[in-house]
Write an enzyme that holds these catalytic residues in place. Sequence first.
Site, PDB file in Angstrom:
ATOM      1  N   TYR A 132       0.811  -1.224   0.000  1.00  0.00           N
ATOM      2  CA  TYR A 132       0.000   0.000   0.000  1.00  0.00           C
ATOM      3  C   TYR A 132       0.842   1.271   0.000  1.00  0.00           C
ATOM      4  O   TYR A 132       0.582   2.182  -0.774  1.00  0.00           O
ATOM      5  CB  TYR A 132      -0.953   0.015   1.212  1.00  0.00           C
ATOM      6  CG  TYR A 132      -2.337  -0.503   0.924  1.00  0.00           C
ATOM      7  CD1 TYR A 132      -3.337  -0.442   1.880  1.00  0.00           C
ATOM      8  CD2 TYR A 132      -2.644  -1.061  -0.297  1.00  0.00           C
ATOM      9  CE1 TYR A 132      -4.599  -0.931   1.631  1.00  0.00           C
ATOM     10  CE2 TYR A 132      -3.896  -1.552  -0.559  1.00  0.00           C
ATOM     11  CZ  TYR A 132      -4.874  -1.483   0.409  1.00  0.00           C
ATOM     12  OH  TYR A 132      -6.118  -1.967   0.160  1.00  0.00           O
TER      13      TYR A 132
ATOM     14  N   GLU B 111       1.380   6.265  -7.175  1.00  0.00           N
ATOM     15  CA  GLU B 111       0.283   7.101  -7.668  1.00  0.00           C
ATOM     16  C   GLU B 111       0.629   8.571  -7.562  1.00  0.00           C
ATOM     17  O   GLU B 111       0.363   9.356  -8.475  1.00  0.00           O
ATOM     18  CB  GLU B 111      -0.990   6.817  -6.856  1.00  0.00           C
ATOM     19  CG  GLU B 111      -1.631   5.509  -7.219  1.00  0.00           C
ATOM     20  CD  GLU B 111      -2.764   5.165  -6.279  1.00  0.00           C
ATOM     21  OE1 GLU B 111      -3.262   6.086  -5.612  1.00  0.00           O
ATOM     22  OE2 GLU B 111      -3.144   3.996  -6.219  1.00  0.00           O
TER      23      GLU B 111
END
Lengths: 446, 246
Positions: B156, B163
């Site tokens: 994560y 991102e």
Amino acid sequence: MGFLQAQGALRAVLGPGLPADLSPSSWWTGPCSALGWDPPGAHPGHLPTVLLGVHVHWEVLQLEPPRPGGGAAPRSLLPRRSAAWLLGDSVWGSFIFSWAVAAGPLRLHLHRSWQCQGRHGLPSSTAAEFDRASPAQSASRGEVEILDAKTREKLCFLDKVEPQATIAEIKNLFTKTHPQWYPARQSLRLDPKGKSLKDEDVLQKLPVGTTATLYFRDLGAQISWVTVFLTEYAGPLFIYLLFYFRVPFIYGRKYDFTSSRHTVVHLACICHSFHYIKRLLETLFVHRFSHGTMPLRNIFKNCTYYWGFAAWMAYYINHPLYTPPTYGAQQVKLALAIFVICQLGNFSIHMALRDLRPAGSKTRKIPYPTRNPFTWLFLLVSCPNYTYEVGSWIGFAIMTQCLPVALFSLVGFTQMTIWAKGKHRSYLKEFRDYPPLRMPIIPFLL
Amino acid sequence: MCLKEVFSCIYCRYRKNAYLFIYYLIQFCGHSWIFTNMTVRFFSFGKDSMVDTFYAIGLVMQLCQSISLLELLHIYVGIESNHLLPRILQLTERIIVLFMVITSQEEVQEKYVVCVLFIFWNLLDMVRYTYSMLSVIGISYAVLTWFSQTLWMPIYPLCVLAEAFTIYQSLPYFESFGTYSTKLPFDLSFYFPYVLKIYLMMLFVGKWLFCSVFAFFLCFLVCAAIYLGINRKVCKRARDDRGYLE
């Protein structure tokens, strides 16, 4: 001793708004009614839940909803709860109680430490005190010039400094001219590349003339050891309990606020919480710190380490799909015994080390075994507190049979070995008659 | 909830499990196709395969991520017992990055970070859908269970970083082409790069405080306030400078 002091401190700090009797039931009445919870006594079977401090929705407990007119619920409708809840209640209750007990001296202490950042309890010397010196001594007053160690620019010139002045007093005087560099942040030395002078060194005994030239280095923002310890130990306590009670968004929705059906999970929570509560109380009441402060970045480093590992451990141990140890109850009992023995040992060693040095003094002595059997490890090891610490974490790892716990013990072991070796070396350097049989951390091996 | 009662009878449970199995199977097929495709292309072409990753697998990835919007429906209806909010956050994050940032700009599709991002998403989804698919029909493997519960911990944060880097790399293209920036009839204009920058902030803060949802809501409100405030100032200045596409 501690509780009475804490009561007094609590009264002093929190002021007159405190009820006359400080029994736990009256502590909660005010805040409870302010927050809209029923105070204890309204529902007789409800007390442990209130101590829990969580407004448990009564549908979960299958109780009757509170009646509009108030009044106690009928005694026949006792809450149907699993043993785990009661255990959790008592853990939480003892946690809150110990925090409440510690809160008084903690606030006093924080207040004190913020006030005198770096004074180390030594008296400050103001110009007025110097002026009170007798005229006969004025001829032998020295001057101190403080230069920056890197740029050699003159930062401060102190005249009329008494030859008996200590470095601590000079640091205080320097702070007056440059208030952003409080004494804990200053490192004064005779040589720009030399070692830092200690606070107790007297100006007269240093190899300087009438005008002493000291070089200054900024150690960066400092934070007191006690603050760091309290923060880094309070975190794992809180975080583990978050995972133990399975607050939402960690595991799936059907596991929210459930409790595990394995005994070992509850035992692990008790052991972990007990360990950190013990550490917190030791930091407040037992330890005597020789250095006052450490650099500010250490708090981030240490907190990340402790909190991160606590969260990682707690996630696995309290997971709904956790599998208990392979050898069952035997393994758990043995590991629990190891853990308890090592915790007691650790506490005994801390008490023995505290008794070694009276309050406020900085004398260093060789620690010897006392009548307490746990301290007999001093015969074989220089730092038995680290030995017992590693032992308790190994016991915890065996009890939970969990990989992150084993990794945590390993990392802790390497770090404590480094510290123990350093301490052992400094003992050998300082004391001629240091017992030769002792090893730093593990008897006969390391 | 009455819908839960509808699904509680055994006949309906069988149907629910069958439907879920088919859904997870479709996702598993899509993601395993992507995984195999990327692996084979990497071993065949080496580093050159990274540049046209999106060209090769972009469509299937878009399909899979669009279908995964159905999971919100599953949670709302109750056939999957999970919390709604984390799933909404995760899905909006994926949709925004995939469709708004990567798909809309051809230049961004050729960046290396897109390939890296797809690898992370694929890894997570592969493990998740395999585990879900097998658990719905009652098969479980210890290693797979462990991976599904553990892999998110390292991946994560890496996803968030990837991102954020994608958004950061796409900003110059948004600024020069003016995509998605329109002039609204009232005073406030919608200048996309600043939206993305604030979204970046929200991403970091939200992921950091993953467990404490309340803090995230607070940050959301703060970010919304900042966004409105900045937007007012920026759009006045930008409108004076050049004017927007109609």
